[in-house]
Scaffold this motif. Sequence first.
Motif, PDB file in Angstrom:
ATOM      1  N   HIS A   1      25.508 -40.337  17.857  1.00  0.00           N
ATOM      2  CA  HIS A   1      26.770 -39.702  17.458  1.00  0.00           C
ATOM      3  C   HIS A   1      26.585 -38.316  16.850  1.00  0.00           C
ATOM      4  CE1 HIS A   1      28.195 -43.857  17.952  1.00  0.00           C
ATOM      5  NE2 HIS A   1      29.338 -43.270  18.267  1.00  0.00           N
ATOM      6  N   ASN A   2      25.365 -37.990  16.449  1.00  0.00           N
ATOM      7  CA  ASN A   2      25.107 -36.691  15.834  1.00  0.00           C
ATOM      8  C   ASN A   2      24.241 -35.797  16.710  1.00  0.00           C
ATOM      9  OD1 ASN A   2      26.211 -36.642  12.875  1.00  0.00           O
ATOM     10  ND2 ASN A   2      25.480 -38.719  13.254  1.00  0.00           N
ATOM     11  N   ASP A   3      24.121 -36.162  17.988  1.00  0.00           N
ATOM     12  CA  ASP A   3      23.369 -35.373  18.958  1.00  0.00           C
ATOM     13  C   ASP A   3      21.949 -35.055  18.470  1.00  0.00           C
ATOM     14  OD1 ASP A   3      23.155 -34.209  21.467  1.00  0.00           O
ATOM     15  OD2 ASP A   3      23.727 -32.223  20.725  1.00  0.00           O
ATOM     16  N   VAL A   4      21.294 -36.099  17.945  1.00  0.00           N
ATOM     17  CA  VAL A   4      19.931 -35.986  17.445  1.00  0.00           C
ATOM     18  C   VAL A   4      19.031 -36.794  18.376  1.00  0.00           C
ATOM     19  CG1 VAL A   4      18.402 -36.636  15.534  1.00  0.00           C
ATOM     20  CG2 VAL A   4      20.638 -35.615  15.055  1.00  0.00           C
ATOM     21  N   ALA A   5      17.903 -36.220  18.734  1.00  0.00           N
ATOM     22  CA  ALA A   5      16.962 -36.925  19.604  1.00  0.00           C
ATOM     23  C   ALA A   5      16.465 -38.192  18.917  1.00  0.00           C
ATOM     24  CB  ALA A   5      15.777 -36.016  19.937  1.00  0.00           C
ATOM     25  N   GLN A   6      16.198 -39.190  19.729  1.00  0.00           N
ATOM     26  CA  GLN A   6      15.643 -40.416  19.181  1.00  0.00           C
ATOM     27  C   GLN A   6      14.521 -40.923  20.066  1.00  0.00           C
ATOM     28  OE1 GLN A   6      18.210 -43.989  19.433  1.00  0.00           O
ATOM     29  NE2 GLN A   6      19.779 -42.598  20.220  1.00  0.00           N
ATOM     30  N   GLU A   7      13.652 -41.684  19.450  1.00  0.00           N
ATOM     31  CA  GLU A   7      12.498 -42.249  20.133  1.00  0.00           C
ATOM     32  C   GLU A   7      12.467 -43.754  19.840  1.00  0.00           C
ATOM     33  OE1 GLU A   7       7.904 -41.980  19.139  1.00  0.00           O
ATOM     34  OE2 GLU A   7       8.731 -40.042  19.770  1.00  0.00           O
ATOM     35  N   PRO A   8      13.088 -44.562  20.700  1.00  0.00           N
ATOM     36  CA  PRO A   8      13.072 -46.012  20.487  1.00  0.00           C
ATOM     37  C   PRO A   8      11.729 -46.614  20.873  1.00  0.00           C
ATOM     38  CG  PRO A   8      14.365 -45.468  22.433  1.00  0.00           C
ATOM     39  CD  PRO A   8      13.906 -44.166  21.838  1.00  0.00           C
ATOM     40  N   ASN A   9      11.289 -47.588  20.103  1.00  0.00           N
ATOM     41  CA  ASN A   9      10.015 -48.262  20.338  1.00  0.00           C
ATOM     42  C   ASN A   9      10.237 -49.772  20.279  1.00  0.00           C
ATOM     43  OD1 ASN A   9       7.701 -46.076  20.118  1.00  0.00           O
ATOM     44  ND2 ASN A   9       9.300 -45.538  18.654  1.00  0.00           N
ATOM     45  N   PRO A  10      10.755 -50.358  21.335  1.00  0.00           N
ATOM     46  CA  PRO A  10      11.039 -51.803  21.283  1.00  0.00           C
ATOM     47  C   PRO A  10       9.755 -52.632  21.220  1.00  0.00           C
ATOM     48  CG  PRO A  10      11.408 -50.944  23.488  1.00  0.00           C
ATOM     49  CD  PRO A  10      11.116 -49.752  22.605  1.00  0.00           C
ATOM     50  N   ALA A  11       9.844 -53.751  20.545  1.00  0.00           N
ATOM     51  CA  ALA A  11       8.721 -54.685  20.484  1.00  0.00           C
ATOM     52  C   ALA A  11       8.568 -55.355  21.851  1.00  0.00           C
ATOM     53  CB  ALA A  11       8.978 -55.735  19.409  1.00  0.00           C
TER      54      ALA A  11
END
Length: 138
Positions: free
Chosen positions: A61-71
């Motif tokens: 919602h804030n147009d910030v990059a994210q790096e998901p790391n699922p288990a």
Amino acid sequence: MADVRRVLVTGSSTWADQQTIAEALLEARRAAIQDGAEGIVVVHGACPTGVDKIAADWAEHNDVAQEPNPADYGTHGPNAGSVRNQHMVGLGADLCLVFIDNCASALCRRPKPHESHGAHHTADLARRDGIAVRKWTT
């Protein structure tokens, strides 16, 4: 490559306080920009509930990059969460934001109350790696 600060977000899957997480992430982004970075990337464990979900939604919602790391439970079985947390810390971060509820596991035999295990472990790993840690508890 753009200078962005890596903000590792970890915490309890039962955490529901969206405002506290939003304020912490806004402050992390402000501080990064004041220090000359272009912004932040939010690193999280991709859990579908709690802190990871709130952080992912905030980033989106804030147009910030994210790096998901699922288990990867298929590969690592019941240790997948711990393996994932060690991996995230090993990737490096400039800051680790930790949001911890009390342990809610029916399988845990330790006397209650005490902090949830995964987030507490991740915070310890981050500290050992020299990552600045900020912690909130309920």
